[in-house]
Design a protein around this motif. Structure first.
Motif, PDB file in Angstrom:
ATOM      1  N   VAL A 160       0.956  -1.266   0.086  1.00 58.41           N
ATOM      2  CA  VAL A 160       0.020  -0.117  -0.057  1.00 58.41           C
ATOM      3  C   VAL A 160       0.637   1.287  -0.206  1.00 58.41           C
ATOM      4  CG1 VAL A 160      -2.069  -0.892   1.034  1.00 58.41           C
ATOM      5  CG2 VAL A 160      -0.105   0.077   2.491  1.00 58.41           C
ATOM      6  N   HIS A 161       2.130   1.122   0.462  1.00 65.15           N
ATOM      7  CA  HIS A 161       3.076   2.301   0.434  1.00 65.15           C
ATOM      8  C   HIS A 161       4.380   1.969   0.531  1.00 65.15           C
ATOM      9  CE1 HIS A 161       3.404   6.461   1.307  1.00 65.15           C
ATOM     10  NE2 HIS A 161       4.350   6.366   2.141  1.00 65.15           N
ATOM     11  N   ASP A 290      -6.846   2.550   3.615  1.00 66.13           N
ATOM     12  CA  ASP A 290      -6.603   2.817   2.202  1.00 66.13           C
ATOM     13  C   ASP A 290      -6.701   4.279   1.805  1.00 66.13           C
ATOM     14  OD1 ASP A 290      -5.511   0.115   1.702  1.00 66.13           O
ATOM     15  OD2 ASP A 290      -7.615  -0.336   0.965  1.00 66.13           O
ATOM     16  N   ASP A 291      -8.042   4.557   2.531  1.00 64.00           N
ATOM     17  CA  ASP A 291      -8.334   5.909   2.065  1.00 64.00           C
ATOM     18  C   ASP A 291      -7.454   6.952   2.894  1.00 64.00           C
ATOM     19  OD1 ASP A 291     -10.380   8.218   1.133  1.00 64.00           O
ATOM     20  OD2 ASP A 291     -10.347   8.607   3.378  1.00 64.00           O
ATOM     21  N   ILE A 293      -4.361   6.539   3.589  1.00 62.51           N
ATOM     22  CA  ILE A 293      -2.977   6.774   2.652  1.00 62.51           C
ATOM     23  C   ILE A 293      -2.969   7.362   1.545  1.00 62.51           C
ATOM     24  CG2 ILE A 293      -1.259   5.044   1.553  1.00 62.51           C
ATOM     25  CD1 ILE A 293      -1.665   2.987   3.784  1.00 62.51           C
ATOM     26  N   GLN A 294      -4.263   7.054   0.786  1.00 64.40           N
ATOM     27  CA  GLN A 294      -4.465   7.994  -0.462  1.00 64.40           C
ATOM     28  C   GLN A 294      -4.564   9.390  -0.309  1.00 64.40           C
ATOM     29  OE1 GLN A 294      -8.002   6.047  -2.227  1.00 64.40           O
ATOM     30  NE2 GLN A 294      -6.889   3.937  -2.610  1.00 64.40           N
ATOM     31  N   ARG A 295      -5.182   9.743   0.981  1.00 62.35           N
ATOM     32  CA  ARG A 295      -5.130  11.276   1.046  1.00 62.35           C
ATOM     33  C   ARG A 295      -3.897  11.838   1.575  1.00 62.35           C
ATOM     34  NH1 ARG A 295      -7.833  12.148   5.432  1.00 62.35           N
ATOM     35  NH2 ARG A 295      -8.617  10.238   6.097  1.00 62.35           N
ATOM     36  N   GLY A 296      -2.771  11.066   1.525  1.00 65.49           N
ATOM     37  CA  GLY A 296      -1.323  11.301   1.809  1.00 65.49           C
ATOM     38  C   GLY A 296      -1.157  11.527   3.304  1.00 65.49           C
ATOM     39  N   ASP A 299       2.508  10.959   3.710  1.00 63.18           N
ATOM     40  CA  ASP A 299       3.275  11.621   2.734  1.00 63.18           C
ATOM     41  C   ASP A 299       3.109  13.365   3.180  1.00 63.18           C
ATOM     42  OD1 ASP A 299       4.288   9.748   1.136  1.00 63.18           O
ATOM     43  OD2 ASP A 299       2.099   9.285   0.421  1.00 63.18           O
TER      44      ASP A 299
END
Length: 304
Positions: A160-161, A290-291, A293-296, A299
């Motif tokens: 996932v990352h 998952d959401d 991680i996708q929203r950063g 990061d």
């Protein structure tokens, strides 16, 4: 094996006292003693030993404690799966995070989970990836985020990352770090690094060996907080993901620069067991991870 007896045994070990366990379970001490004795007869070994302050588990008792927690957790999951009258949005999920990830995801996940599924409950456990993997297989966790796990037929992994590792030093040391550190020169820095149980240690040593780099490890410590404290005092340098530094309180004197030529990349996966079904509420929790991680959330902008 009687599940009530197993539950009683676990409570006794957790409290370290028959008296406190009996008060919590609202039963007599004599009943608890009989339940433990029945388990010992059934298993053919002693499970508890008395000391001046109460009771502790024997080696066999500690093994039963680990397995017993997983057994009771799986009974709970089975009841949730079979009892659909309250709907798929009820139940309990236990999620495992490495500490650096938990510092960035836990509040978001728990807040959104409680808002989205008020009839369900969520627990978050933070530990090293090696411990989380063991607990996932024992049934104490429903899912976990793991760094660089080994191949395991009992666990399904989904990447996932990815994160690059950084060399972390103190700006108080008087020896400024360059903007980046080639892997070939990593051996010139005295390193404070986790033990071999830690995925970062395994990854750094494997990549260093692959490129013929001999590391100068001066301190081994698994506590990331203590490791960064020592780095900040100038005892040595750390090799960590940037998220470990970002979890530090504002105002620190740490500087982190990327390791290059080549980068050392750590992989984060969502892990679920292959030996038992994943509950609906666990799938919902994974969707929220998952959401996030996708929203950063893993990061953020890093200022070195």
């Amino acid at each position: 094996m009687d599940l009530k007896h197993l539950h009683s045994f676990i409570r006794i070990v957790e409290f370290g006292s028959l008296t406190r366990a009996a008060a919590t379970l609202n039963v007599s001490q004599s009943l608890l003693s009989r339940q433990v004795r029945q388990l010992e007869i059934e298993l053919g070994t002693h499970l508890l030993q008395r000391n001046g302050r109460g009771v502790t588990a024997t080696d066999a008792g500690r093994q039963l404690l680990e397995h017993g927690r997983g057994i009771l957790r799986q009974v709970e999951v089975a009841r949730q799966q079979l009892g659909q009258s309250r709907g798929p949005q009820s139940g309990k999920v236990v999620v495992g995070f490495p500490p650096s990830v938990g510092a960035l995801l836990t509040v978001d996940i728990v807040t959104r989970f409680r808002a989205g599924y008020p009839l369900a409950s969520v627990s978050v456990v933070e530990a090293l990836s090696s411990s989380l993997l063991e607990w996932l297989q024992l049934g104490r966790l429903d899912c976990a985020l793991l760094y660089n796990p080994p191949v395991n037929a009992n666990v399904h992994y989904r990447h996932v990352h990815s994160e690059n590792l950084y060399l972390v030093g103190s700006m108080r040391s008087g020896v400024p770090l360059p903007d980046s550190v080639p892997l070939a020169t990593l051996g010139s820095y005295p390193l404070i690094i986790p033990s071999h149980l830690h995925s970062v240690r395994q990854l750094v040593e494997a990549d260093a060996a692959k490129h013929g780099v001999s590391l100068d490890i001066v301190v081994e410590i698994d506590s990331i907080r203590a490791l960064l404290d020592l780095v900040e005092r100038g005892v040595g340098y750390g090799v960590l993901s940037r998220n470990a530094v970002l979890s530090r309180a504002p105002g620190h004197s740490l500087r982190a620069v990327p390791i290059v030529q080549p980068n050392i990349e750590t992989r984060l996966v969502v892990a679920t067991p292959t030996q038992r079904p994943v509950s609906t509420i666990t799938e919902r929790a994974i969707g929220m991870i998952d959401d996030a991680i996708q929203r950063g959330l893993l990061d953020p902008v890093f200022e070195s």
